[in-house]
Design a protein around this motif. Structure first.
Motif, PDB file in Angstrom:
ATOM      1  N   ASP A 228      86.835 -45.927 -48.822  1.00 53.63           N
ATOM      2  CA  ASP A 228      85.765 -44.499 -49.029  1.00 53.63           C
ATOM      3  C   ASP A 228      87.017 -43.813 -48.037  1.00 53.63           C
ATOM      4  OD1 ASP A 228      82.605 -45.062 -48.499  1.00 53.63           O
ATOM      5  OD2 ASP A 228      82.901 -43.894 -47.274  1.00 53.63           O
ATOM      6  N   ARG A 229      86.025 -42.344 -48.261  1.00 57.99           N
ATOM      7  CA  ARG A 229      86.438 -41.243 -47.515  1.00 57.99           C
ATOM      8  C   ARG A 229      85.956 -40.922 -45.737  1.00 57.99           C
ATOM      9  NH1 ARG A 229      83.422 -36.804 -50.521  1.00 57.99           N
ATOM     10  NH2 ARG A 229      81.211 -37.178 -50.508  1.00 57.99           N
TER      11      ARG A 229
ATOM     12  N   GLU B  82      76.689 -42.814 -45.256  1.00 55.69           N
ATOM     13  CA  GLU B  82      76.280 -41.703 -45.394  1.00 55.69           C
ATOM     14  C   GLU B  82      74.847 -42.193 -45.641  1.00 55.69           C
ATOM     15  OE1 GLU B  82      76.602 -38.935 -46.311  1.00 55.69           O
ATOM     16  OE2 GLU B  82      79.394 -39.094 -45.731  1.00 55.69           O
TER      17      GLU B  82
ATOM     18  N   SER C 253      72.780 -44.717 -46.783  1.00 56.74           N
ATOM     19  CA  SER C 253      72.888 -46.288 -46.119  1.00 56.74           C
ATOM     20  C   SER C 253      72.273 -46.205 -44.981  1.00 56.74           C
ATOM     21  CB  SER C 253      74.701 -47.263 -46.613  1.00 56.74           C
ATOM     22  OG  SER C 253      74.158 -47.020 -48.047  1.00 56.74           O
TER      23      SER C 253
ATOM     24  N   ALA D  36      64.813 -45.549 -44.430  1.00 60.21           N
ATOM     25  CA  ALA D  36      64.531 -46.109 -43.796  1.00 60.21           C
ATOM     26  C   ALA D  36      64.226 -47.454 -42.662  1.00 60.21           C
ATOM     27  CB  ALA D  36      62.683 -45.809 -43.944  1.00 60.21           C
TER      28      ALA D  36
ATOM     29  N   ILE E 207      64.416 -50.309 -44.178  1.00 58.49           N
ATOM     30  CA  ILE E 207      63.325 -51.401 -44.628  1.00 58.49           C
ATOM     31  C   ILE E 207      63.560 -52.395 -45.849  1.00 58.49           C
ATOM     32  CG2 ILE E 207      60.818 -52.175 -45.769  1.00 58.49           C
ATOM     33  CD1 ILE E 207      60.496 -49.758 -44.320  1.00 58.49           C
TER      34      ILE E 207
ATOM     35  N   GLY F  93      90.234 -43.228 -48.055  1.00 57.73           N
ATOM     36  CA  GLY F  93      90.800 -42.604 -49.411  1.00 57.73           C
ATOM     37  C   GLY F  93      89.627 -41.472 -49.986  1.00 57.73           C
TER      38      GLY F  93
ATOM     39  N   THR G 163      61.717 -40.028 -41.592  1.00 57.97           N
ATOM     40  CA  THR G 163      61.679 -40.168 -42.496  1.00 57.97           C
ATOM     41  C   THR G 163      60.066 -39.229 -43.242  1.00 57.97           C
ATOM     42  OG1 THR G 163      61.141 -42.244 -43.470  1.00 57.97           O
ATOM     43  CG2 THR G 163      63.069 -42.044 -42.319  1.00 57.97           C
ATOM     44  N   THR G 164      61.395 -38.448 -44.044  1.00 60.85           N
ATOM     45  CA  THR G 164      60.341 -37.496 -45.271  1.00 60.85           C
ATOM     46  C   THR G 164      60.043 -38.137 -46.962  1.00 60.85           C
ATOM     47  OG1 THR G 164      62.395 -36.247 -45.891  1.00 60.85           O
ATOM     48  CG2 THR G 164      60.890 -35.559 -43.829  1.00 60.85           C
TER      49      THR G 164
ATOM     50  N   HIS H 273      65.048 -45.411 -54.784  1.00 59.78           N
ATOM     51  CA  HIS H 273      64.346 -45.518 -53.065  1.00 59.78           C
ATOM     52  C   HIS H 273      64.736 -46.715 -52.525  1.00 59.78           C
ATOM     53  CE1 HIS H 273      61.360 -42.348 -53.430  1.00 59.78           C
ATOM     54  NE2 HIS H 273      61.798 -42.205 -55.054  1.00 59.78           N
TER      55      HIS H 273
ATOM     56  N   PHE I 129      69.314 -50.063 -50.163  1.00 60.47           N
ATOM     57  CA  PHE I 129      69.604 -50.822 -48.565  1.00 60.47           C
ATOM     58  C   PHE I 129      69.384 -51.681 -49.040  1.00 60.47           C
ATOM     59  CE2 PHE I 129      68.905 -51.791 -44.515  1.00 60.47           C
ATOM     60  CZ  PHE I 129      69.272 -51.459 -43.723  1.00 60.47           C
TER      61      PHE I 129
HETATM   62  C1  FAD Z   1      64.556 -40.847 -45.874  1.00 60.42           C
HETATM   63  C2  FAD Z   1      65.338 -42.373 -46.623  1.00 60.42           C
HETATM   64  C3  FAD Z   1      64.725 -43.578 -46.636  1.00 60.42           C
HETATM   65  C4  FAD Z   1      65.138 -44.467 -48.008  1.00 60.42           C
HETATM   66  N1  FAD Z   1      64.408 -45.094 -46.904  1.00 60.42           N
HETATM   67  C5  FAD Z   1      64.754 -46.714 -47.297  1.00 60.42           C
HETATM   68  C6  FAD Z   1      65.019 -48.221 -47.092  1.00 60.42           C
HETATM   69  O1  FAD Z   1      63.249 -48.285 -46.879  1.00 60.42           O
HETATM   70  N2  FAD Z   1      65.073 -49.215 -47.896  1.00 60.42           N
HETATM   71  C7  FAD Z   1      66.090 -48.840 -49.179  1.00 60.42           C
HETATM   72  O2  FAD Z   1      66.032 -50.270 -49.578  1.00 60.42           O
HETATM   73  N3  FAD Z   1      66.542 -47.511 -49.537  1.00 60.42           N
HETATM   74  C8  FAD Z   1      66.540 -46.614 -48.599  1.00 60.42           C
HETATM   75  N4  FAD Z   1      66.635 -45.577 -49.474  1.00 60.42           N
HETATM   76  C9  FAD Z   1      67.081 -45.406 -50.333  1.00 60.42           C
HETATM   77  C10 FAD Z   1      68.886 -46.158 -49.958  1.00 60.42           C
HETATM   78  O3  FAD Z   1      69.032 -45.641 -48.694  1.00 60.42           O
HETATM   79  C11 FAD Z   1      70.007 -45.838 -51.149  1.00 60.42           C
HETATM   80  O4  FAD Z   1      69.210 -46.295 -52.354  1.00 60.42           O
HETATM   81  C12 FAD Z   1      71.301 -47.098 -50.446  1.00 60.42           C
HETATM   82  O5  FAD Z   1      71.209 -46.009 -49.316  1.00 60.42           O
HETATM   83  C13 FAD Z   1      72.472 -45.983 -51.523  1.00 60.42           C
HETATM   84  O6  FAD Z   1      73.187 -46.750 -51.293  1.00 60.42           O
HETATM   85  P1  FAD Z   1      75.085 -46.653 -52.093  1.00 60.42           P
HETATM   86  O7  FAD Z   1      75.787 -47.501 -51.729  1.00 60.42           O
HETATM   87  O8  FAD Z   1      74.787 -46.602 -53.597  1.00 60.42           O
HETATM   88  O9  FAD Z   1      75.677 -44.862 -51.358  1.00 60.42           O
HETATM   89  P2  FAD Z   1      75.972 -44.866 -50.136  1.00 60.42           P
HETATM   90  O10 FAD Z   1      75.133 -45.238 -48.520  1.00 60.42           O
HETATM   91  O11 FAD Z   1      75.594 -42.984 -50.368  1.00 60.42           O
HETATM   92  O12 FAD Z   1      77.328 -44.881 -49.993  1.00 60.42           O
HETATM   93  C14 FAD Z   1      77.873 -44.011 -50.695  1.00 60.42           C
HETATM   94  C15 FAD Z   1      79.576 -44.331 -50.058  1.00 60.42           C
HETATM   95  O13 FAD Z   1      80.596 -43.649 -51.279  1.00 60.42           O
HETATM   96  C16 FAD Z   1      81.463 -42.649 -49.876  1.00 60.42           C
HETATM   97  N5  FAD Z   1      81.429 -41.688 -51.159  1.00 60.42           N
HETATM   98  C17 FAD Z   1      81.407 -40.814 -51.954  1.00 60.42           C
HETATM   99  N6  FAD Z   1      82.092 -40.283 -51.921  1.00 60.42           N
HETATM  100  C18 FAD Z   1      83.272 -39.947 -51.939  1.00 60.42           C
HETATM  101  C19 FAD Z   1      84.744 -39.379 -52.670  1.00 60.42           C
HETATM  102  N7  FAD Z   1      85.026 -38.508 -53.730  1.00 60.42           N
HETATM  103  N8  FAD Z   1      85.838 -41.052 -51.774  1.00 60.42           N
HETATM  104  C20 FAD Z   1      85.516 -41.404 -51.529  1.00 60.42           C
HETATM  105  N9  FAD Z   1      84.470 -42.634 -51.335  1.00 60.42           N
HETATM  106  C21 FAD Z   1      83.140 -41.564 -51.105  1.00 60.42           C
HETATM  107  C22 FAD Z   1      80.466 -41.836 -48.840  1.00 60.42           C
HETATM  108  O14 FAD Z   1      81.174 -41.779 -47.564  1.00 60.42           O
HETATM  109  C23 FAD Z   1      79.909 -43.533 -48.363  1.00 60.42           C
HETATM  110  O15 FAD Z   1      80.206 -44.421 -47.609  1.00 60.42           O
HETATM  111  C24 FAD Z   1      66.382 -44.467 -48.669  1.00 60.42           C
HETATM  112  C25 FAD Z   1      66.530 -42.814 -48.915  1.00 60.42           C
HETATM  113  C26 FAD Z   1      66.170 -41.927 -48.018  1.00 60.42           C
HETATM  114  C27 FAD Z   1      67.226 -40.985 -48.300  1.00 60.42           C
END
Ligand code: FAD
Length: 410
Positions: free
Chosen positions: A31-32, A38, A40, A44, A46, A220, A306-307, A376, A379
């Motif tokens: 990860d960078r 980010e 995650s 919220a 949940i 990275g 949260t919105t 949505h 997490f």
């Molecule tokens: C306001 C809000 C409320 C939410 N509430 C909930 C909830 O209550 N329950 C639920 O289940 N979900 C919820 N979600 C949705 C949930 O947060 C996301 O679906 C989930 O976090 C996505 O996880 P991910 O690992 O796919 O992405 P991320 O958590 O964004 O992880 C992606 C990673 O990639 C890395 N990255 C990106 N680009 C690069 C690059 N070029 N080089 C190296 N690393 C890179 C980033 O640094 C990051 O660590 C909510 C989202 C929002 C915005």
């Protein structure tokens, strides 16, 4: 020993890395930034066992009119950036039709049933039980008509999927949450979900578990991914790493990386905001204010507001209108105190137009695997889809039918 590079240390990437490791893979997680900083981090918090049906685009006239005229704070849009979302939004509309939504729901319900058990195993192994509250969450309805509809919907979900809930009268809600200034027409209490008081810390705890079990975590840049001697390689702060397989788990950044490999992936990018408040009388459990699409979540850092979804341009506005409206609505319910941060957090929910995450092999690149688009519920779902992907990569029988999540699906 089989080897993999997992790009992205959000809930999806960390969940995948742990499940690959469990199956004997040698895994480098890249990860960078720090793990779980980010999307995650900013959610919220949940773990939504009740979310058996994916979030469809509203199709009824009243909801669409409320969105179009800016009366709904659940969905907010900037007219000047709407054109950028049109293609994915039209597909989202198409997939939200009742018959297609029902098919997506069958796939989603099968997967979400594994979400809490997968978290439970990791929470225990990571020693993270103090971050998790197993009491459900509540949805407040301000108007009687909305409450009646919600009761009927809760009954439907109980009959079809066995989702457990309780109906709380305004008095019962007041007794459960004495800090509330008003309790509208009552609430639905979803009993099975869990809430996390620091979502980023839970991801960090899982990442620490991965390292304790012998995994390698490196800083990275995913953009450096390319074919290499053993299959795939990526540049990290500790030098170039090679492995036979690579997993793209970059959440909302995944389509941009994959474009370099010739994949054009439509994603509905729903921005969300949060800010913490120093409310002195906190809520016991998270509360969704349904009318405003706002979650009030008691967290280690304060009350996180949260919105709902904002369809905005890539340049994040600071001081966004949707968050201001959410905070005003929250103030109507609770004494908020002062804000912890001046500038709010914002991030993007990575939503696929057909409502399901993308989990499986990249169609045209052997050894490249995809794990993103959790919308949505990322997490909640990261550890379960991490297992689904690790099973596919290891040639095992998948925990649920994999076809609905396949990157090659139509
Ligand atoms: C306001 C809000 C409320 C939410 N509430 C909930 C909830 O209550 N329950 C639920 O289940 N979900 C919820 N979600 C949705 C949930 O947060 C996301 O679906 C989930 O976090 C996505 O996880 P991910 O690992 O796919 O992405 P991320 O958590 O964004 O992880 C992606 C990673 O990639 C890395 N990255 C990106 N680009 C690069 C690059 N070029 N080089 C190296 N690393 C890179 C980033 O640094 C990051 O660590 C909510 C989202 C929002 C915005």
């Amino acid at each position: 020993m089989r080897s993999a590079i997992v790009l992205g240390a959000g809930m999806a990437g960390v969940g995948t890395a742990l499940h690959l490791q469990q199956r004997g893979w040698s895994v480098v997680l890249v990860d960078r930034g720090e793990p779980g900083r980010e999307t995650s981090y900013g959610n919220a918090g949940i773990i939504q066992s009740e979310a058996v049906e994916p979030y469809a685009m509203p199709r009824d006239r009243a909801s669409l009119w409320a969105i179009a005229t800016g009366r709904s704070n659940d969905v907010h849009y900037e007219v000047r950036s709407l054109h950028r979302h049109l293609g994915p939004l039209l597909r989202y509309w198409w997939h939200s039709a009742p018959r297609r939504h029902a098919a997506a729901s069958r796939a989603c319900a099968g997967l979400i049933a594994h979400a809490a058990p997968e978290h439970a195993a990791l929470i225990e192994a990571a020693g993270a039980a103090d971050l998790v509250r197993r009491g459900g969450f509540r949805v407040l309805h301000r108007e009687g008509r909305a409450m009646q509809d919600a009761v009927a919907e809760a009954e439907r979900l109980r009959a079809r999927y066995g989702v457990r809930s309780r109906v709380l009268s305004p008095d019962a809600l007041a007794a459960a949450e004495p800090a509330l200034k008003r309790t509208g027409a009552g609430a639905i209490h979803w009993e099975d979900p869990w809430s996390v008081r620091d979502p980023g810390a839970l991801v960090s705890a899982y990442a620490a578990l991965f390292v304790r079990r012998g995994g390698t975590l490196l800083r990275g840049e995913a953009e450096s991914l390319g074919p290499g001697g053993r299959g795939w390689r990526v540049r990290t702060a500790d030098g170039t790493v090679e492995a036979e397989a690579a997993v793209v788990a970059l959440g909302p950044w995944s389509p941009a990386l994959l474009r370099r490999f010739g994949y054009r992936i439509a994603m509905v990018r729903k921005r969300g905001y949060h800010r913490h408040w120093r409310s002195t009388r906190l809520l016991d459990l998270p509360l969704l204010d349904a009318q405003n699409g706002t979650v009030l979540a008691p967290m280690a850092a304060g009350l996180r507001i949260t919105t709902g979804a904002e369809l905005a341009g890539p340049e994040a506005a600071t001081g966004p209108a949707q968050l201001a409206r959410a905070e005003a609505a929250a103030r109507d319910l609770l004494d908020l105190g002062g804000p912890h941060e001046n500038a709010p957090w914002s991030g993007i929910r990575p939503c696929m137009p057909d409502l399901l995450p993308v989990v499986g092999p990249a169609p045209r690149h052997p050894g490249l695997w995809l794990q993103f688009g959790h919308g949505h519920q990322g997490f909640t779902l990261g550890p379960a889809t991490g297992r689904l992907l690790a099973e596919a990569m290891s040639g095992e029988t998948p925990l649920v039918p994999a076809a609905p999540f396949s990157p090659g699906r139509r």
